[in-house]
Design a protein around this motif. Structure first.
Motif, PDB file in Angstrom:
ATOM      1  N   ARG A   1       5.639 -86.117 -21.786  1.00 13.97           N
ATOM      2  CA  ARG A   1       5.000 -86.936 -22.814  1.00 13.97           C
ATOM      3  C   ARG A   1       5.375 -86.456 -24.217  1.00 13.97           C
ATOM      4  O   ARG A   1       5.589 -87.272 -25.127  1.00 13.97           O
ATOM      5  CB  ARG A   1       3.479 -86.891 -22.635  1.00 13.97           C
ATOM      6  CG  ARG A   1       2.682 -87.666 -23.681  1.00 13.97           C
ATOM      7  CD  ARG A   1       3.004 -89.150 -23.640  1.00 13.97           C
ATOM      8  NE  ARG A   1       2.277 -89.881 -24.655  1.00 13.97           N
ATOM      9  CZ  ARG A   1       1.046 -90.374 -24.476  1.00 13.97           C
ATOM     10  NH1 ARG A   1       0.419 -90.202 -23.306  1.00 13.97           N
ATOM     11  NH2 ARG A   1       0.453 -91.031 -25.432  1.00 13.97           N
ATOM     12  N   GLU A   2       5.473 -85.141 -24.400  1.00 19.46           N
ATOM     13  CA  GLU A   2       5.817 -84.606 -25.724  1.00 19.46           C
ATOM     14  C   GLU A   2       7.210 -85.061 -26.136  1.00 19.46           C
ATOM     15  O   GLU A   2       7.424 -85.503 -27.278  1.00 19.46           O
ATOM     16  CB  GLU A   2       5.745 -83.076 -25.720  1.00 19.46           C
ATOM     17  CG  GLU A   2       6.059 -82.463 -27.086  1.00 19.46           C
ATOM     18  CD  GLU A   2       6.040 -80.945 -27.072  1.00 19.46           C
ATOM     19  OE1 GLU A   2       6.129 -80.355 -28.166  1.00 19.46           O
ATOM     20  OE2 GLU A   2       5.940 -80.349 -25.972  1.00 19.46           O
ATOM     21  N   ILE A   3       8.169 -84.982 -25.212  1.00 22.59           N
ATOM     22  CA  ILE A   3       9.525 -85.418 -25.519  1.00 22.59           C
ATOM     23  C   ILE A   3       9.555 -86.918 -25.782  1.00 22.59           C
ATOM     24  O   ILE A   3      10.219 -87.392 -26.707  1.00 22.59           O
ATOM     25  CB  ILE A   3      10.478 -85.027 -24.381  1.00 22.59           C
ATOM     26  CG1 ILE A   3      10.719 -83.510 -24.400  1.00 22.59           C
ATOM     27  CG2 ILE A   3      11.813 -85.778 -24.497  1.00 22.59           C
ATOM     28  CD1 ILE A   3      11.571 -83.004 -23.261  1.00 22.59           C
ATOM     29  N   ASP A   4       8.810 -87.696 -24.992  1.00 19.70           N
ATOM     30  CA  ASP A   4       8.727 -89.135 -25.220  1.00 19.70           C
ATOM     31  C   ASP A   4       8.261 -89.448 -26.634  1.00 19.70           C
ATOM     32  O   ASP A   4       8.829 -90.311 -27.321  1.00 19.70           O
ATOM     33  CB  ASP A   4       7.764 -89.780 -24.220  1.00 19.70           C
ATOM     34  CG  ASP A   4       8.375 -89.926 -22.840  1.00 19.70           C
ATOM     35  OD1 ASP A   4       9.607 -89.804 -22.730  1.00 19.70           O
ATOM     36  OD2 ASP A   4       7.615 -90.166 -21.894  1.00 19.70           O
ATOM     37  N   ASP A   5       7.223 -88.763 -27.057  1.00 13.93           N
ATOM     38  CA  ASP A   5       6.654 -89.021 -28.385  1.00 13.93           C
ATOM     39  C   ASP A   5       7.655 -88.691 -29.496  1.00 13.93           C
ATOM     40  O   ASP A   5       7.776 -89.426 -30.484  1.00 13.93           O
ATOM     41  CB  ASP A   5       5.371 -88.211 -28.574  1.00 13.93           C
ATOM     42  CG  ASP A   5       4.218 -88.713 -27.713  1.00 13.93           C
ATOM     43  OD1 ASP A   5       4.316 -89.841 -27.201  1.00 13.93           O
ATOM     44  OD2 ASP A   5       3.224 -87.972 -27.558  1.00 13.93           O
ATOM     45  N   ILE A   6       8.374 -87.582 -29.339  1.00 14.50           N
ATOM     46  CA  ILE A   6       9.356 -87.187 -30.352  1.00 14.50           C
ATOM     47  C   ILE A   6      10.495 -88.192 -30.397  1.00 14.50           C
ATOM     48  O   ILE A   6      10.920 -88.634 -31.480  1.00 14.50           O
ATOM     49  CB  ILE A   6       9.898 -85.773 -30.058  1.00 14.50           C
ATOM     50  CG1 ILE A   6       8.779 -84.732 -30.114  1.00 14.50           C
ATOM     51  CG2 ILE A   6      10.995 -85.409 -31.072  1.00 14.50           C
ATOM     52  CD1 ILE A   6       9.199 -83.365 -29.571  1.00 14.50           C
ATOM     53  N   LEU A   7      10.995 -88.578 -29.234  1.00  2.00           N
ATOM     54  CA  LEU A   7      12.093 -89.551 -29.182  1.00  2.00           C
ATOM     55  C   LEU A   7      11.683 -90.877 -29.804  1.00  2.00           C
ATOM     56  O   LEU A   7      12.451 -91.490 -30.552  1.00  2.00           O
ATOM     57  CB  LEU A   7      12.543 -89.761 -27.738  1.00  2.00           C
ATOM     58  CG  LEU A   7      13.341 -88.635 -27.085  1.00  2.00           C
ATOM     59  CD1 LEU A   7      13.565 -88.928 -25.607  1.00  2.00           C
ATOM     60  CD2 LEU A   7      14.672 -88.416 -27.791  1.00  2.00           C
ATOM     61  N   GLN A   8      10.472 -91.326 -29.504  1.00  2.95           N
ATOM     62  CA  GLN A   8      10.025 -92.603 -30.039  1.00  2.95           C
ATOM     63  C   GLN A   8       9.881 -92.546 -31.548  1.00  2.95           C
ATOM     64  O   GLN A   8      10.300 -93.464 -32.264  1.00  2.95           O
ATOM     65  CB  GLN A   8       8.684 -92.997 -29.404  1.00  2.95           C
ATOM     66  CG  GLN A   8       8.236 -94.410 -29.768  1.00  2.95           C
ATOM     67  CD  GLN A   8       9.199 -95.459 -29.259  1.00  2.95           C
ATOM     68  OE1 GLN A   8       9.453 -95.545 -28.057  1.00  2.95           O
ATOM     69  NE2 GLN A   8       9.778 -96.259 -30.150  1.00  2.95           N
ATOM     70  N   ARG A   9       9.290 -91.467 -32.059  1.00  2.00           N
ATOM     71  CA  ARG A   9       9.120 -91.327 -33.509  1.00  2.00           C
ATOM     72  C   ARG A   9      10.471 -91.296 -34.209  1.00  2.00           C
ATOM     73  O   ARG A   9      10.664 -91.956 -35.236  1.00  2.00           O
ATOM     74  CB  ARG A   9       8.328 -90.050 -33.817  1.00  2.00           C
ATOM     75  CG  ARG A   9       8.121 -89.833 -35.309  1.00  2.00           C
ATOM     76  CD  ARG A   9       7.147 -88.711 -35.666  1.00  2.00           C
ATOM     77  NE  ARG A   9       6.773 -87.866 -34.585  1.00  2.00           N
ATOM     78  CZ  ARG A   9       7.203 -86.610 -34.416  1.00  2.00           C
ATOM     79  NH1 ARG A   9       8.077 -86.075 -35.276  1.00  2.00           N
ATOM     80  NH2 ARG A   9       6.777 -85.876 -33.405  1.00  2.00           N
ATOM     81  N   ALA A  10      11.419 -90.535 -33.655  1.00  2.00           N
ATOM     82  CA  ALA A  10      12.745 -90.448 -34.269  1.00  2.00           C
ATOM     83  C   ALA A  10      13.465 -91.788 -34.200  1.00  2.00           C
ATOM     84  O   ALA A  10      14.104 -92.218 -35.164  1.00  2.00           O
ATOM     85  CB  ALA A  10      13.560 -89.363 -33.591  1.00  2.00           C
TER      86      ALA A  10
END
Length: 409
Positions: A5-14
């Motif tokens: 989930r943490e990686i998902d959130d970072i990828l989406q924000r970027a």
């Protein structure tokens, strides 16, 4: 979506254009699934360049001397002062090569050389003004912070005076040369006599303040850690933040090349031949491609990302077009420095355009500042000059006295 989930959130924000931290960039670099990472990076490219254009350049790298006092361990090009194989080209030879470049469609020359102990600011004023007087249509995208520091030291003047004088003489843009690795530990390991990374950034900051834009580069594969690679781009992004905050740079795509600041980021891979490092370490293809994608996500304030097919190969360069890259670099009519260390990848204009088009992108010929000179929307728009072919280096190839053309097919 990934399992983290943490990686998902970072990828989406970027992907949405938000800023990620260096710590988040490192997590993406080491842990993000490759396809999700690439998709996010390409989303940024599509948002920045909805026209789907990928650019290329025609230029020539002309070396004025191979004499250098810096003795970087990764460099196969330099010779120490008074070495029997040291040389410096006269202006007549440099102008001859500029003329050949123009005849083949080049719009830019990159004048590069070593840190010659006798070459101060006056030498570069004469060099740049001589080229501009003979060929005013050529953009001079040349030297880097290391050369600027060296010439200022030779003549005992400030960095700012040196920059103002060479700009007035005709320098249009500063190359990202000499960055290699900016963090202290790896930089001291591979270039102990070169300026610090902080000093490199300082010179770029002064240049940007005085209206010169530049590129930024990074050499991967000399033993640096993943975290040090991220620290390198953190230093560059912070420098660009300063340019934006002070009005030297506008992050809007349509104006990003008109003011001082970084226009593009260009990571490339260490070449292991004929130098003191002797190939002890190198970046893998996957490390390079993952870093390309992370760079596009991290640099929310730098417009362009260029793939280095010269050092990684044409197949890797084309694959990078799916990972956020919008520029495939140049057909270099001459290149000696990286070739001396073993880069053997060569191409021609038709092949470079084919690489872009078969990646489902629209090829466009650009100038130094990323202005489109011709957009090849269909094959009927493609140039027809078969002479535009990258050359073997005369220095890299033992016994070669000329620069023979390569059959790139």
């Amino acid at each position: 979506m990934t399992a983290n989930r943490e990686i998902d959130d970072i990828l989406q924000r970027a992907a949405d254009g938000g800023r990620i931290t260096p710590e988040e960039a490192l997590l993406l670099y080491t842990d993000a699934p490759f396809h999700a990472l690439g998709e996010a990076a390409d989303t940024v490219r599509r948002r920045r360049y909805p026209d789907n254009v990928v650019t290329y350049l025609i230029d020539r790298n002309i070396n004025y001397t191979n004499v250098c006092v810096t003795a970087c361990k990764f460099c196969a090009f330099f010779r120490a002062p008074k070495h029997k194989d040291g040389w410096a080209h006269p202006m007549e030879e440099i102008l001859r090569r500029c003329g050949e470049a123009i005849d083949l469609g080049a719009t830019q020359v990159m004048l590069q050389g070593g840190h010659h102990p006798e070459f101060g600011v006056a030498y570069y004023e004469s060099l740049f003004s001589g080229v501009k007087e003979a060929y005013p249509q050529l953009m001079i995208h040349s030297i880097g912070p290391s050369e600027i520091l060296h010439m200022a030291k030779v003549d005992g003047v400030s960095i700012e005076e040196a920059i103002l004088r060479i700009k007035a003489a005709g320098l249009d843009s500063i190359a990202g040369a000499g960055a290699e690795m900016l963090p202290e530990r790896p930089r001291k390991a591979i270039a102990p006599l070169k300026e610090s990374g902080e000093r490199w950034i300082e010179v770029m900051t002064i240049a940007h303040r005085n209206g010169l834009s530049s590129t930024a580069t990074m050499m991967m594969g000399t033993g640096e850690t993943h975290a040090e690679r991220i620290e390198h781009i953190r230093m560059i992004r912070d420098c660009q933040d300063l340019a934006v905050a002070n009005g030297y740079q506008d992050t809007a795509v349509e104006t990003s090349h008109e003011l001082g600041g970084f226009r593009a980021f260009i990571p490339w891979t260490y070449q292991p031949e004929n130098n003191h490092l002797k190939g002890r370490t190198q970046a893998t293809t996957m490390e390079y491609l993952r870093f390309i994608a992370v760079s596009r996500l991290f640099f929310d304030n730098i417009a362009h990302l260029q793939a280095s097919w010269l050092t990684t190969g044409k197949d890797v360069g084309q694959l990078a077009l799916h990972l956020g890259v919008d520029d495939l670099g140049s057909i270099m009519l001459e290149e000696n420095v990286i070739s001396s260390a073993g880069a053997r990848h060569r191409s021609n204009l038709h092949e470079l355009i084919w690489m872009i088009r078969t990646a489902d992108r629209i090829p466009a010929w650009r100038d130094t500042l990323y202005n489109h000179l011709a957009v090849h929307r269909t094959e009927a728009d493609d140039p027809t000059d078969d002479r535009v072919v990258s050359h073997f280096s005369s220095i890299a190839m033992p016994g070669k006295k000329t620069l023979p053309l390569v059959d790139a097919k």
